[in-house]
Design an enzyme around this catalytic site. Structure first.
Site, PDB file in Angstrom:
ATOM      1  N   ASP A  63      48.293  44.316  46.037  1.00  0.00           N
ATOM      2  CA  ASP A  63      47.718  43.518  46.870  1.00  0.00           C
ATOM      3  C   ASP A  63      47.343  42.618  47.343  1.00  0.00           C
ATOM      4  O   ASP A  63      47.013  42.131  46.998  1.00  0.00           O
ATOM      5  CB  ASP A  63      46.117  43.299  45.423  1.00  0.00           C
ATOM      6  CG  ASP A  63      44.269  43.765  45.580  1.00  0.00           C
ATOM      7  OD1 ASP A  63      44.209  43.774  46.647  1.00  0.00           O
ATOM      8  OD2 ASP A  63      43.854  43.354  44.492  1.00  0.00           O
ATOM      9  N   HIS A 107      38.950  50.657  44.583  1.00  0.00           N
ATOM     10  CA  HIS A 107      38.833  49.012  43.977  1.00  0.00           C
ATOM     11  C   HIS A 107      38.652  48.033  44.251  1.00  0.00           C
ATOM     12  O   HIS A 107      37.789  48.089  45.502  1.00  0.00           O
ATOM     13  CB  HIS A 107      40.856  48.639  45.176  1.00  0.00           C
ATOM     14  CG  HIS A 107      40.955  46.956  44.631  1.00  0.00           C
ATOM     15  ND1 HIS A 107      42.438  47.327  43.078  1.00  0.00           N
ATOM     16  CD2 HIS A 107      41.206  46.538  45.016  1.00  0.00           C
ATOM     17  CE1 HIS A 107      42.183  45.795  43.414  1.00  0.00           C
ATOM     18  NE2 HIS A 107      41.807  45.224  44.233  1.00  0.00           N
ATOM     19  N   MET A 141      38.772  38.678  39.668  1.00  0.00           N
ATOM     20  CA  MET A 141      39.570  36.977  40.183  1.00  0.00           C
ATOM     21  C   MET A 141      38.205  35.920  39.704  1.00  0.00           C
ATOM     22  O   MET A 141      37.880  35.831  40.517  1.00  0.00           O
ATOM     23  CB  MET A 141      39.343  37.448  41.655  1.00  0.00           C
ATOM     24  CG  MET A 141      40.219  38.247  41.887  1.00  0.00           C
ATOM     25  SD  MET A 141      40.203  38.394  43.620  1.00  0.00           S
ATOM     26  CE  MET A 141      39.838  39.835  44.115  1.00  0.00           C
ATOM     27  N   SER A 147      39.748  49.249  48.801  1.00  0.00           N
ATOM     28  CA  SER A 147      39.366  48.600  48.727  1.00  0.00           C
ATOM     29  C   SER A 147      38.036  48.367  49.028  1.00  0.00           C
ATOM     30  O   SER A 147      38.158  47.986  50.215  1.00  0.00           O
ATOM     31  CB  SER A 147      40.105  47.350  48.814  1.00  0.00           C
ATOM     32  OG  SER A 147      39.687  45.694  48.430  1.00  0.00           O
ATOM     33  N   HIS A 199      39.617  44.675  39.921  1.00  0.00           N
ATOM     34  CA  HIS A 199      39.858  43.504  39.954  1.00  0.00           C
ATOM     35  C   HIS A 199      39.139  42.159  39.738  1.00  0.00           C
ATOM     36  O   HIS A 199      38.672  42.203  40.387  1.00  0.00           O
ATOM     37  CB  HIS A 199      40.573  43.575  41.307  1.00  0.00           C
ATOM     38  CG  HIS A 199      41.632  42.810  41.807  1.00  0.00           C
ATOM     39  ND1 HIS A 199      42.283  42.359  42.558  1.00  0.00           N
ATOM     40  CD2 HIS A 199      42.170  41.680  40.233  1.00  0.00           C
ATOM     41  CE1 HIS A 199      43.133  40.906  42.480  1.00  0.00           C
ATOM     42  NE2 HIS A 199      42.926  40.587  41.420  1.00  0.00           N
ATOM     43  N   ASP A 257      36.874  44.727  43.739  1.00  0.00           N
ATOM     44  CA  ASP A 257      37.593  42.855  43.943  1.00  0.00           C
ATOM     45  C   ASP A 257      35.782  42.085  43.966  1.00  0.00           C
ATOM     46  O   ASP A 257      34.985  41.961  44.531  1.00  0.00           O
ATOM     47  CB  ASP A 257      37.639  42.332  45.502  1.00  0.00           C
ATOM     48  CG  ASP A 257      39.159  42.865  45.916  1.00  0.00           C
ATOM     49  OD1 ASP A 257      40.418  43.302  45.111  1.00  0.00           O
ATOM     50  OD2 ASP A 257      39.338  44.158  46.542  1.00  0.00           O
ATOM     51  N   GLY A 270      40.025  39.537  52.274  1.00  0.00           N
ATOM     52  CA  GLY A 270      41.349  40.586  52.782  1.00  0.00           C
ATOM     53  C   GLY A 270      41.330  39.511  54.174  1.00  0.00           C
ATOM     54  O   GLY A 270      40.975  39.360  54.248  1.00  0.00           O
ATOM     55  N   MET A 330      49.780  40.320  43.694  1.00  0.00           N
ATOM     56  CA  MET A 330      49.034  40.370  44.432  1.00  0.00           C
ATOM     57  C   MET A 330      50.270  39.563  45.714  1.00  0.00           C
ATOM     58  O   MET A 330      51.004  38.881  44.933  1.00  0.00           O
ATOM     59  CB  MET A 330      48.565  38.796  44.219  1.00  0.00           C
ATOM     60  CG  MET A 330      46.880  38.762  43.420  1.00  0.00           C
ATOM     61  SD  MET A 330      46.344  39.917  43.999  1.00  0.00           S
ATOM     62  CE  MET A 330      45.488  39.288  45.270  1.00  0.00           C
ATOM     63  N   MET A 344      34.797  38.223  42.527  1.00  0.00           N
ATOM     64  CA  MET A 344      34.962  37.354  42.526  1.00  0.00           C
ATOM     65  C   MET A 344      34.205  35.902  42.642  1.00  0.00           C
ATOM     66  O   MET A 344      32.871  36.023  42.851  1.00  0.00           O
ATOM     67  CB  MET A 344      35.341  36.946  44.210  1.00  0.00           C
ATOM     68  CG  MET A 344      36.577  37.492  44.707  1.00  0.00           C
ATOM     69  SD  MET A 344      36.588  37.225  46.758  1.00  0.00           S
ATOM     70  CE  MET A 344      37.864  38.397  47.434  1.00  0.00           C
TER      71      MET A 344
HETATM   72  C1  DX5 Z   1      42.407  39.747  48.273  1.00  0.00           C
HETATM   73  C2  DX5 Z   1      42.188  41.013  47.265  1.00  0.00           C
HETATM   74  C3  DX5 Z   1      42.309  42.353  47.937  1.00  0.00           C
HETATM   75  C4  DX5 Z   1      41.561  42.819  49.481  1.00  0.00           C
HETATM   76  C5  DX5 Z   1      42.931  43.596  49.772  1.00  0.00           C
HETATM   77  O1  DX5 Z   1      42.468  38.808  46.852  1.00  0.00           O
HETATM   78  O2  DX5 Z   1      42.548  41.139  45.703  1.00  0.00           O
HETATM   79  O3  DX5 Z   1      41.932  43.582  46.501  1.00  0.00           O
HETATM   80  O4  DX5 Z   1      40.436  43.170  49.162  1.00  0.00           O
HETATM   81  O5  DX5 Z   1      42.033  43.495  51.305  1.00  0.00           O
HETATM   82  P1  DX5 Z   1      43.418  43.802  52.758  1.00  0.00           P
HETATM   83  O6  DX5 Z   1      43.945  45.305  51.659  1.00  0.00           O
HETATM   84  O7  DX5 Z   1      42.833  43.740  53.416  1.00  0.00           O
HETATM   85  O8  DX5 Z   1      44.254  42.599  52.343  1.00  0.00           O
HETATM   86 ZN    ZN Z   2      41.876  42.982  44.386  1.00  0.00          ZN
END
Ligand code: DX5
Ligand code: ZN
Length: 216
Positions: free
Chosen positions: A174, A32, A67, A7, A65, A34, A143, A136, A36
């Site tokens: 994830d 991946h 969000m 990610s 992904h 993310d 992260g 999730m 947001m």
């Molecule tokens: C969180 C994201 C994840 C994040 C995971 O909302 O969807 O993809 O990057 O990060 P780690 O692996 O550090 O928990």
């Molecule tokens: Zn993610």
């Protein structure tokens, strides 16, 4: 052997080219991204122009992904940016069946993400239309959070239900994936392991990817 999806949220944003190069050379099959919006989750990350730029230098599968609220408004733009897999949150979609169909009609694989509190029964009726379900294992938005251990049971139940229905749906995990919990997750039925900090905060990210990939 799971698919590993580093990610980029945990990458050094000033040197995304280096992150892309590392992923290209690694055993990771996916990467991946993310997105947001500060509404669906209490954080804002990056969006379409950044994904387009990353896409130009990566050779792996682009797993996006979302969000965000109203993801249907942006599916076409994410396709144009280079997404291969587009995952929307069940909690953000009033018409999930339609949203999955839209993503597939655009030529992408369609994924559904579930927040920790959302039961898998919520997507029972649309499971056959999903190429991937993202469980999730942290609350989305950041992260580097701690893995929610009780999600292992949810992964097991989802796996059972996929087998019962006979669909080809992949299970993606994830949040908080580490070298310590990855084997349990794969045993529970995980097909894709997303890893942010475990990969990018490591001294040797490629070795960590190889170690995750070697899990059976
Ligand atoms: C969180 C994201 C994840 C994040 C995971 O909302 O969807 O993809 O990057 O990060 P780690 O692996 O550090 O928990
Ligand atoms: Zn993610």
């Amino acid at each position: 052997m799971p698919i590993v999806a580093p990610s980029f949220l945990a990458a050094d944003f000033l040197h995304l080219d280096k992150a892309c190069e590392m992923v290209n050379q690694s055993e990771a099959e996916w990467f991946h991204l993310d997105v947001m919006d500060g509404r669906f989750v209490p954080n804002i990350s990056f969006g379409i122009p950044v994904i387009s730029a990353i896409r130009k230098t990566t050779t792996k599968v682009c797993d996006v992904h979302l969000m965000i609220e109203e993801p249907e408004k942006y599916a076409e733009a994410f396709k144009a940016a280079g997404a291969d897999v587009l995952t929307v949150h069940a909690e953000a979609c009033k018409h999930l069946h339609r949203n999955l169909q839209q993503i597939k009609d655009l030529g992408m694989k369609a994924g559904i993400a579930l927040n920790p509190q959302t039961p898998i029964s919520m997507i029972d009726e649309v499971l056959a239309g999903a190429d991937l379900v993202c469980i999730m294992t942290v609350n989305p938005g950041f992260g580097g959070q701690k893995f929610i251990h009780s999600m292992l049971k949810k992964v097991e139940s989802l796996k059972e239900s996929i087998i019962k229905k006979g669909t080809n749906t992949l299970i993606e995990i994830d949040g908080g994936v580490t070298l310590d919990n990855a084997a349990d997750l794969v045993r529970a039925g995980a097909d894709v392991l997303v890893a942010g900090n475990t990969v990018f905060a490591a001294n040797d990210p490629m070795a960590v990817i190889a170690a995750l990939k070697a899990i059976r």
